[in-house]
Design a protein around this motif. Sequence first.
Motif, PDB file in Angstrom:
ATOM      1  N   GLU A 204      -6.477  -6.269   5.619  1.00 49.83           N
ATOM      2  CA  GLU A 204      -5.305  -6.672   4.166  1.00 49.83           C
ATOM      3  C   GLU A 204      -5.542  -6.555   2.733  1.00 49.83           C
ATOM      4  OE1 GLU A 204      -1.963  -6.942   4.842  1.00 49.83           O
ATOM      5  OE2 GLU A 204      -2.493  -6.663   6.866  1.00 49.83           O
TER       6      GLU A 204
ATOM      7  N   LYS B 247      -7.859  -6.729  15.001  1.00 53.71           N
ATOM      8  CA  LYS B 247      -6.947  -6.708  13.183  1.00 53.71           C
ATOM      9  C   LYS B 247      -7.859  -7.966  12.558  1.00 53.71           C
ATOM     10  CE  LYS B 247      -2.773  -5.953  10.642  1.00 53.71           C
ATOM     11  NZ  LYS B 247      -4.124  -7.438   9.421  1.00 53.71           N
TER      12      LYS B 247
ATOM     13  N   TYR C  90     -10.422  -2.278  12.045  1.00 53.73           N
ATOM     14  CA  TYR C  90     -10.034  -3.391  11.305  1.00 53.73           C
ATOM     15  C   TYR C  90      -8.751  -3.896  10.774  1.00 53.73           C
ATOM     16  CZ  TYR C  90     -14.899  -3.511  13.870  1.00 53.73           C
ATOM     17  OH  TYR C  90     -15.846  -3.779  14.576  1.00 53.73           O
ATOM     18  N   ARG C  91      -7.847  -2.658  10.446  1.00 49.91           N
ATOM     19  CA  ARG C  91      -7.265  -2.876   9.322  1.00 49.91           C
ATOM     20  C   ARG C  91      -7.049  -3.921   8.171  1.00 49.91           C
ATOM     21  NH1 ARG C  91      -3.106   0.734  12.670  1.00 49.91           N
ATOM     22  NH2 ARG C  91      -1.303  -0.087  11.654  1.00 49.91           N
TER      23      ARG C  91
ATOM     24  N   TRP D 205      -4.311   3.944   7.150  1.00 49.04           N
ATOM     25  CA  TRP D 205      -4.390   2.393   7.122  1.00 49.04           C
ATOM     26  C   TRP D 205      -4.961   2.013   5.477  1.00 49.04           C
ATOM     27  CZ3 TRP D 205      -1.964  -1.777   9.078  1.00 49.04           C
ATOM     28  CH2 TRP D 205      -1.455  -3.486   8.360  1.00 49.04           C
TER      29      TRP D 205
ATOM     30  N   ASP E 176      -8.166  -9.861   8.718  1.00 45.68           N
ATOM     31  CA  ASP E 176      -7.410 -10.586   7.425  1.00 45.68           C
ATOM     32  C   ASP E 176      -8.091  -9.889   6.192  1.00 45.68           C
ATOM     33  OD1 ASP E 176      -5.348 -11.979   8.600  1.00 45.68           O
ATOM     34  OD2 ASP E 176      -6.879 -13.135   8.815  1.00 45.68           O
TER      35      ASP E 176
END
Length: 240
Positions: free
Chosen positions: A98, A2, A95-96, A145, A4
């Motif tokens: 934010e 994951k 990779y999700r 996502w 950021d």
Amino acid sequence: MKLDILAFGAHPDDVELGAGATIAKEVANGNKVGIIDLTRGELGTRGSAEIRSQEAKKSADILGVEIRENLGFADGFFTNDKQHQVEIIKKIRKYRPEIVICNAIDDRHIDHGRGSKLVSDSCFLSGLIKIETQLEGEKEVQEPWRPKVVYHYIQWKNLEPDFVVDVSGFIDKKMDSIMAYSSQFHDPNSKEPETPISSKNFMDSVKYRARDLGRLINSEYGEGFTAERYVAVKQLNDLV
């Protein structure tokens, strides 16, 4: 893994030019950052796709990002359609992130605005449960996502930023990451044809734009971004 922050660029070197110092700062702050290039920049006047791939790896090492990948879309000819959107959706779901940052919404090079809209649209579509995607070699369907925000860095045109990141202390790393693309930028000994980005004036402009944005926010250097929604703060003293 994951991430950021996931940064997209239509060409290798777009991310560095638009957001290199911000990425270096985020990495230094402990955030996991990745870069995905949409094309190999094969239509570039100088160098070659193979050379730029090597340069992109060197630049990624300088910035300290977790991953750098290339989707291999056709330089100059990729389109904002289902085929291309699905490939980006796969990466967003893998990779999700934010936060996604991508090309300028409007710019001199036609791939920049097109790439900007393609990535932005894909970020929205990635959150739809009825769009099913699978990574190559895997049986499981990816979970939807959607990044919390999409920001656009500023490139050739002097677009008005919605916010400016204080990147004081990171401008040298940005410049080093750009100069990793030695085939593309100013080299007085190069025999390659001149281009709008190969002049010394262009390289100087990258730094003095950052200095000018820094001046406007009362810091040494800044990088500007545009946002797709209002920029919110929890309280007034969040502002610097």
